[in-house]
Design a protein around this motif. Sequence first.
Motif, PDB file in Angstrom:
ATOM      1  N   GLU A   1      37.908  42.834  51.018  1.00 31.57           N
ATOM      2  CA  GLU A   1      39.358  42.694  50.933  1.00 31.57           C
ATOM      3  C   GLU A   1      39.749  41.298  51.373  1.00 31.57           C
ATOM      4  O   GLU A   1      39.035  40.649  52.145  1.00 31.57           O
ATOM      5  N   LEU A   2      40.903  40.857  50.887  1.00 36.58           N
ATOM      6  CA  LEU A   2      41.497  39.591  51.302  1.00 36.58           C
ATOM      7  C   LEU A   2      42.815  39.944  51.975  1.00 36.58           C
ATOM      8  O   LEU A   2      43.640  40.653  51.388  1.00 36.58           O
TER       9      LEU A   2
ATOM     10  N   ALA B   1      31.251  34.408  38.591  1.00 38.55           N
ATOM     11  CA  ALA B   1      32.580  34.212  38.004  1.00 38.55           C
ATOM     12  C   ALA B   1      33.463  33.581  39.067  1.00 38.55           C
ATOM     13  O   ALA B   1      33.441  34.004  40.226  1.00 38.55           O
ATOM     14  N   ASP B   2      34.209  32.533  38.673  1.00 38.33           N
ATOM     15  CA  ASP B   2      35.207  31.967  39.568  1.00 38.33           C
ATOM     16  C   ASP B   2      36.547  32.561  39.181  1.00 38.33           C
ATOM     17  O   ASP B   2      36.900  32.601  37.994  1.00 38.33           O
TER      18      ASP B   2
ATOM     19  N   ARG C   1      40.919  30.414  45.375  1.00 35.60           N
ATOM     20  CA  ARG C   1      39.796  30.409  44.432  1.00 35.60           C
ATOM     21  C   ARG C   1      38.686  31.258  45.022  1.00 35.60           C
ATOM     22  O   ARG C   1      38.287  31.044  46.169  1.00 35.60           O
ATOM     23  N   ILE C   2      38.231  32.197  44.239  1.00 34.20           N
ATOM     24  CA  ILE C   2      37.108  33.021  44.681  1.00 34.20           C
ATOM     25  C   ILE C   2      35.900  32.658  43.838  1.00 34.20           C
ATOM     26  O   ILE C   2      35.946  32.715  42.600  1.00 34.20           O
ATOM     27  N   ARG C   3      34.853  32.251  44.507  1.00 34.24           N
ATOM     28  CA  ARG C   3      33.588  31.981  43.812  1.00 34.24           C
ATOM     29  C   ARG C   3      32.722  33.206  44.031  1.00 34.24           C
ATOM     30  O   ARG C   3      32.135  33.357  45.106  1.00 34.24           O
ATOM     31  N   PHE C   4      32.663  34.066  43.046  1.00 40.13           N
ATOM     32  CA  PHE C   4      31.949  35.330  43.198  1.00 40.13           C
ATOM     33  C   PHE C   4      30.573  35.217  42.563  1.00 40.13           C
ATOM     34  O   PHE C   4      30.433  34.878  41.383  1.00 40.13           O
TER      35      PHE C   4
ATOM     36  N   LEU D   1      36.968  30.455  48.574  1.00 42.42           N
ATOM     37  CA  LEU D   1      36.202  31.507  49.238  1.00 42.42           C
ATOM     38  C   LEU D   1      34.953  31.842  48.426  1.00 42.42           C
ATOM     39  O   LEU D   1      35.045  32.222  47.264  1.00 42.42           O
ATOM     40  N   VAL D   2      33.802  31.672  49.048  1.00 40.67           N
ATOM     41  CA  VAL D   2      32.544  32.078  48.421  1.00 40.67           C
ATOM     42  C   VAL D   2      32.303  33.552  48.741  1.00 40.67           C
ATOM     43  O   VAL D   2      32.368  33.951  49.908  1.00 40.67           O
TER      44      VAL D   2
END
Length: 501
Positions: free
Chosen positions: A320-321, A291-292, A244-247, A191-192
Amino acid sequence: MPRRSGHKPINRRRAILSLGGVVLGAGIGQFATRALAESGKGANQTYPVAPEMPAGVQPTSVMLTAKARLRQLKPAPLPPNDIYDYADGDGPIVMRLKQGDWLEAKLVNEIQEHTTIHWHGIRLPVAMDGVPYLTQPPVLPGESFTYRFQPPDTGTFFFHPHCNTVEQLGHGLAGVLVVEGDETRPHDHDLVCAYRDWRIDEAGKFMPMMTTEGAAKAGTFGQHRTINDQEHPVFKVPAGGDIRIRFLNLDMARVLDLGVTGTEAWVIATDGNALPPIKLKSWRLGPAMRADLTLRAPATAGTRIQLVNYYAAQPIVMAELEAVGPVLQRPDFVPAPLKPSAIPEPQLEGAETFPLRLGASSVPADLPPDLVLPDGSVLRYADALCLTPNTFWAFNGQPWPSQSHEVLPPPLVTFQRGRTYVIELINQTPHIHPVHLHGHTFKVLSSSKGDIVPHFADTTIVAPKERVKIALVADNPGDWMIHCHIIEHQDTGMMGIFRVA
Ligand code: C2O
Ligand code: CU
């Protein structure tokens, strides 16, 4: 699509461009021409040339058309906003490559001023770095420029213009570039999350992107906080799955302390660079920093977790997820590290240290006065040259532009190719500065505050009174930018060139 009006600065700049060849009594046309010529970056300027793409390579090709587009940022009945982007859609464009792929991106300029694309964090040849007048000619309205390069490293990157950035980025011009191939265990969902504020008011109208007050202090903040251009989005993720969050913090001014509530999360990459998983409490991200994260989604459908910004009077839930079924059955969660990229490891023994003081500027820029055009619009010399009439900030006492803005300032420092250098970033101001270097990934070594886990990055925060040591192997020849990524600071002096020769 008919061009929409409403970008005042752009209309003004359109005047500049159309005035280029006209002789005006006041000498504006002459000034602009002379300035470009004397900068060495005029019509006859030779720019660096990129290595050819090897024969037989099939690049991933994309067309990026910078233009005004309509996007519904605030809910109806407020009108959609007249933003800039490289593509249509609900949010910023996300491009995904596999490691080893070549990218061929054709920038088509359909906005009314010149632009370029800088590939933030990518260690590419200088000719592809996208800095107008320095690495390439500006891409004028109606023109195009094709970037071709092979990103050497995996990770989460982004791209944006490098001229009049406060307006162009402020109106939305940015995209995300993901280079895949770093996972040692695949995630179930990737998720980007691209954070940014918008300077729009209650009525949904754009406000001025830059204020003197903001530029001289911590920056001018937006009011409308979004991830992927949505306010407080709820993303569906597979229940029980590995996420995985690509923030990315794509804001021009806002500093975030990223946290997660509702489950445990680990930081696995900084600015796209792997680091051994660190359990997340909160992670500070200045503008341009990424940050990932890795985490396990709740195993009950309907359960939510929150992405929170703690850098605020009250924590703010940004997104939110929500776990959705069917529930995936996975072994107990252990955060898996990513494969590190082949960033050259600084050889610290005997390395020279270059002190870089982040300070206020005492030198007022000596720009000619603004010119009022016959149609009543105001022309600022600075705009034509990507400069600004105000300088508030400086590196080592030298604001950009230096004494004269008719030439690019000389490099702050020249590094010998192949050597390791330590740069000590010394913040002498009462404000935070996220400092970014082009063309190189550096290692953040230590802070005078003593709270740094060494990690690779392309942008790092220096707090008031803090000293941060970073090290890099100067292995990428060329003239590169170094600047604060609070764009108003960059645009008002905190920018320089470092040379690798
Ligand atoms: Cu993302 Cu020179 O910047
Ligand atoms: Cu700054």
